[in-house]
Design an enzyme around this catalytic site. Structure first.
Site, short mmCIF file in Angstrom:
data_model
loop_
_atom_site.label_atom_id
_atom_site.label_comp_id
_atom_site.label_asym_id
_atom_site.label_seq_id
_atom_site.Cartn_x
_atom_site.Cartn_y
_atom_site.Cartn_z
N ALA A 32 15.23 52.23 11.80
CA ALA A 32 15.35 53.23 12.86
C ALA A 32 15.49 52.57 14.22
O ALA A 32 14.92 51.51 14.47
CB ALA A 32 14.14 54.15 12.85
N GLY A 40 13.54 50.12 7.28
CA GLY A 40 14.27 51.26 6.76
C GLY A 40 15.66 50.92 6.28
O GLY A 40 16.21 51.59 5.40
N GLU A 75 7.04 45.09 9.04
CA GLU A 75 6.03 45.95 9.64
C GLU A 75 4.70 45.26 9.89
O GLU A 75 4.15 45.32 11.01
CB GLU A 75 5.82 47.20 8.76
CG GLU A 75 6.97 48.20 8.79
CD GLU A 75 8.10 47.85 7.83
OE1 GLU A 75 9.02 48.66 7.68
OE2 GLU A 75 8.05 46.75 7.22
#
Length: 256
Positions: A64, A107, A130
């Site tokens: 994203a 993503g 992450e």
């Protein structure tokens, strides 16, 4: 040029991410455009297979675009709902081939894992950044990684943020083929053509049967009926397949 290109070549739909300067990060507009593409692929009976690719050599997709923010009220889920991250999950009924190069992170990695066939350029780096970045949001990509990779390989990526190169991805069965970047689209197109050589209705019924019974115990899956496969027995393509076999020729599928 659109940030998401959509075009047809015969029975193959091409969906291309086209924000190379932003490493093909998906913003809300691209998310909506991808949803439109998946819906059109599901709707159009003349589309038998789809190819997802991305412009540029540096990245397939880095997830994203966090700089654009997220509108939760209108969110379609990353990748137009194909990943289901934080929103509705869209199930693509037609087979999907992903042509992946460069960075496939977060993503973007998950978007690639949504495909049925993955062709990777030798430059590809799959990653889950992450935990390393200290940014934890939705964790759909982790759920997919632990199902598509050996446990210890997936956990090493999740816990350390270390990336997986194309050669190792091939050795672990994550991708179907590794090629030079110059041959990436040629290879993806070849996979799409191999799929279109099969009966489109049989392929779609088989994909849905696999997906809908994937998490069931084997003995339960074997004991249950699957209506799309039963319905296929009464299609024109089923009859054409039988005739072509008897006449020792290639079948001419009509998707009916």
């Amino acid at each position: 040029m659109s940030d998401v290109e959509f075009f047809l070549q015969g029975h193959v739909a091409h969906v291309k991410l086209n924000r190379p300067k932003s490493l093909n990060a998906i913003d809300p507009g691209m998310d909506k455009a991808l949803l439109d593409a998946w819906n059109e692929i599901n709707r159009d009976a003349n589309i038998w297979v789809a190819v997802l690719s991305a412009e540029g050599e540096r990245a397939f997709c880095v997830g994203a675009d966090v700089s654009k923010g997220t509108d939760r009220a209108s969110r379609m889920a990353l990748g137009g709902g194909l990943t289901g991250i934080g929103g509705p999950l869209v199930t693509l009924k037609k087979p999907l081939v992903a042509a992946v190069q460069g960075y496939a992170l977060g993503g973007g990695f998950e978007l690639a894992m949504c495909a049925d066939i993955i062709v990777a350029a030798s430059t590809t780096q799959f990653g889950l950044p992450e935990t390393k970045a200290g940014i934890m949001g939705e964790c759909g990509v982790m759920h997919r990684a632990i199902r598509q990779l050996p446990y210890h390989i997936a956990m090493a990526m999740i816990l350390t943020g270390d990336r997986l190169n194309a050669a190792d991805a091939l050795s672990h069965g994550l991708v179907n083929e590794v090629v030079d970047h110059a041959n990436l689209m040629e290879s993806a197109t070849r996979w799409a053509e191999k799929i279109t050589a099969a009966s489109p209705l049989a392929v779609q019924a088989a994909k849905m049967a696999v997906l809908q019974r994937l998490d069931w115990p084997l003995e339960v899956a074997l004991a249950t009926r699957f209506e799309p496969i039963e319905e296929y027995a009464f299609t024109e393509d089923r009859q054409e397949g039988a005739r072509a076999f008897a006449e020792k020729r290639k079948p001419e599928w009509r998707g009916r």
